[in-house]
Design a protein around this motif. Structure first.
Motif, PDB file in Angstrom:
ATOM      1  N   ILE A 161      31.759  43.024  32.716  1.00 38.87           N
ATOM      2  CA  ILE A 161      32.677  42.444  33.701  1.00 38.87           C
ATOM      3  C   ILE A 161      32.093  42.717  35.085  1.00 38.87           C
ATOM      4  CG2 ILE A 161      35.026  42.367  34.594  1.00 38.87           C
ATOM      5  CD1 ILE A 161      35.994  43.542  31.964  1.00 38.87           C
TER       6      ILE A 161
ATOM      7  N   MET B 167      34.546  39.700  39.135  1.00 38.16           N
ATOM      8  CA  MET B 167      35.515  39.409  38.083  1.00 38.16           C
ATOM      9  C   MET B 167      36.597  40.482  38.036  1.00 38.16           C
ATOM     10  SD  MET B 167      36.015  37.042  35.820  1.00 38.16           S
ATOM     11  CE  MET B 167      37.791  37.063  35.729  1.00 38.16           C
ATOM     12  N   ARG B 168      36.206  41.725  38.210  1.00 35.87           N
ATOM     13  CA  ARG B 168      37.203  42.805  38.242  1.00 35.87           C
ATOM     14  C   ARG B 168      38.176  42.613  39.402  1.00 35.87           C
ATOM     15  NH1 ARG B 168      36.245  46.793  34.688  1.00 35.87           N
ATOM     16  NH2 ARG B 168      34.118  46.991  33.847  1.00 35.87           N
TER      17      ARG B 168
ATOM     18  N   LEU C  20      40.669  39.993  38.355  1.00 36.54           N
ATOM     19  CA  LEU C  20      41.614  40.555  37.385  1.00 36.54           C
ATOM     20  C   LEU C  20      42.617  41.481  38.076  1.00 36.54           C
ATOM     21  CD1 LEU C  20      39.087  41.360  34.516  1.00 36.54           C
ATOM     22  CD2 LEU C  20      40.786  39.522  34.525  1.00 36.54           C
ATOM     23  N   ASN C  21      42.155  42.275  39.009  1.00 37.73           N
ATOM     24  CA  ASN C  21      43.043  43.220  39.699  1.00 37.73           C
ATOM     25  C   ASN C  21      44.026  42.517  40.622  1.00 37.73           C
ATOM     26  OD1 ASN C  21      41.809  45.419  38.470  1.00 37.73           O
ATOM     27  ND2 ASN C  21      40.343  45.732  40.144  1.00 37.73           N
TER      28      ASN C  21
ATOM     29  N   ASN D 220      45.465  39.719  39.953  1.00 35.84           N
ATOM     30  CA  ASN D 220      46.420  38.943  39.146  1.00 35.84           C
ATOM     31  C   ASN D 220      46.517  37.494  39.610  1.00 35.84           C
ATOM     32  OD1 ASN D 220      47.217  41.154  37.461  1.00 35.84           O
ATOM     33  ND2 ASN D 220      48.449  41.932  39.165  1.00 35.84           N
TER      34      ASN D 220
ATOM     35  N   VAL E 238      45.297  30.400  29.996  1.00 35.21           N
ATOM     36  CA  VAL E 238      45.240  30.955  31.352  1.00 35.21           C
ATOM     37  C   VAL E 238      45.958  29.978  32.285  1.00 35.21           C
ATOM     38  CG1 VAL E 238      43.739  31.692  33.232  1.00 35.21           C
ATOM     39  CG2 VAL E 238      43.087  32.155  30.858  1.00 35.21           C
TER      40      VAL E 238
ATOM     41  N   ASN F 145      36.356  30.671  36.962  1.00 34.60           N
ATOM     42  CA  ASN F 145      36.631  31.960  36.334  1.00 34.60           C
ATOM     43  C   ASN F 145      37.774  31.966  35.325  1.00 34.60           C
ATOM     44  OD1 ASN F 145      34.634  33.569  37.800  1.00 34.60           O
ATOM     45  ND2 ASN F 145      35.921  33.170  39.587  1.00 34.60           N
TER      46      ASN F 145
ATOM     47  N   VAL G  89      38.503  34.844  32.370  1.00 30.66           N
ATOM     48  CA  VAL G  89      39.748  35.602  32.265  1.00 30.66           C
ATOM     49  C   VAL G  89      40.268  35.554  30.829  1.00 30.66           C
ATOM     50  CG1 VAL G  89      42.167  35.689  32.999  1.00 30.66           C
ATOM     51  CG2 VAL G  89      40.357  35.335  34.690  1.00 30.66           C
TER      52      VAL G  89
ATOM     53  N   VAL H 205      38.003  37.832  28.623  1.00 27.59           N
ATOM     54  CA  VAL H 205      38.276  39.256  28.830  1.00 27.59           C
ATOM     55  C   VAL H 205      39.607  39.645  28.187  1.00 27.59           C
ATOM     56  CG1 VAL H 205      38.769  41.028  30.567  1.00 27.59           C
ATOM     57  CG2 VAL H 205      36.891  39.412  30.920  1.00 27.59           C
ATOM     58  N   ALA H 206      40.614  38.805  28.341  1.00 27.08           N
ATOM     59  CA  ALA H 206      41.925  39.094  27.749  1.00 27.08           C
ATOM     60  C   ALA H 206      41.835  39.158  26.229  1.00 27.08           C
ATOM     61  CB  ALA H 206      42.938  38.028  28.175  1.00 27.08           C
TER      62      ALA H 206
ATOM     63  N   ASN I 112      40.044  42.431  25.182  1.00 26.27           N
ATOM     64  CA  ASN I 112      40.936  43.579  25.320  1.00 26.27           C
ATOM     65  C   ASN I 112      41.944  43.645  24.178  1.00 26.27           C
ATOM     66  OD1 ASN I 112      39.718  44.506  27.662  1.00 26.27           O
ATOM     67  ND2 ASN I 112      41.113  43.401  29.020  1.00 26.27           N
TER      68      ASN I 112
END
Length: 214
Positions: free
Chosen positions: A69, A73-74, A77-78, A80, A132, A162, A166, A169-170, A173
């Protein structure tokens, strides 16, 4: 090359030719598709072609702990920027994957028959989607086949930058939380490599696939 009949059967993946093709023909019934994925095989063909079944060597996969990541990208994600859901709009996800334009491709391998076949798999609980959203609009997602310990990714799309990352990554996880062994990405492309995916020998892939979920 093996030509399939109405009998529900696939030859061993060791009989795959050098291009990755194992067999032609058959159908897209839920039973055959489920058998295919459990056997390390997937369909990949275009309209007007016979159904073509593949088991490439090497195989592109993601070991879940190897997800990459980027800092940008982080940050996304942070912040939202997007909302992520699971299995809320499978048909729209696969339809968008069919419609999206891809570099180097004149058309799509997701035929209308494949959409109906995979929607049926979704109804049976075998095919899953990640959606998404941005401002309540579907802007990205992916879908694939859930084998309980391996998730076989099929396709993803982005309508804004992106969004598909997302979704990816989801998904990873969620798979990590559920102790999945692997995310199957089928064949190499540089975008997948940038996310941490790598090629492994088909024999190694099959050994992981054939281990029941613990």
């Amino acid at each position: 090359m093996y030509y399939l009949t109405a009998t529900l059967f696939f030859p061993p993946v060791t009989l795959t030719n050098s291009t990755g093709i194992l067999a032609l023909g058959g159908d897209l019934s839920p039973e055959r598709l489920h058998l295919a994925y459990k056997s390390g095989i997937f369909p990949w063909f275009e309209d007007g072609e016979p159904i073509t079944w593949w088991s490439p060597n090497p195989r592109m996969v993601l070991f879940l702990d190897e997800l990459l990541i980027s800092k940008s990208m982080r940050n996304i994600l942070n912040r939202n920027v997007f909302t992520v859901t699971f299995n809320q709009n499978f048909r729209d996800v696969i339809s968008n994957c069919q419609d999206i334009k891809r570099d180097g491709q004149n058309g799509t391998w997701i035929t209308n028959d494949m959409i109906e076949a995979y929607c049926k798999l979704h109804e049976l609980g075998m095919a899953k989607s990640v959606e998404v959203w941005q401002n309540e609009k579907l802007v990205g997602g992916l879908y694939g086949i859930d084998l309980g310990h391996v998730f076989c990714g099929e396709s993803m799309f982005s309508l804004v930058s992106n969004a598909s990352k997302v979704a990816f990554v989801a998904l990873v996880n969620q798979l990590k939380t559920a102790n999945y062994k692997l995310l199957d990405c089928q064949v190499y492309n540089p975008h997948l490599e940038s996310l941490g995916c790598r090629e492994i020998d088909r024999k190694e892939f099959m050994s992981i696939l054939n281990v029941s979920k613990k």
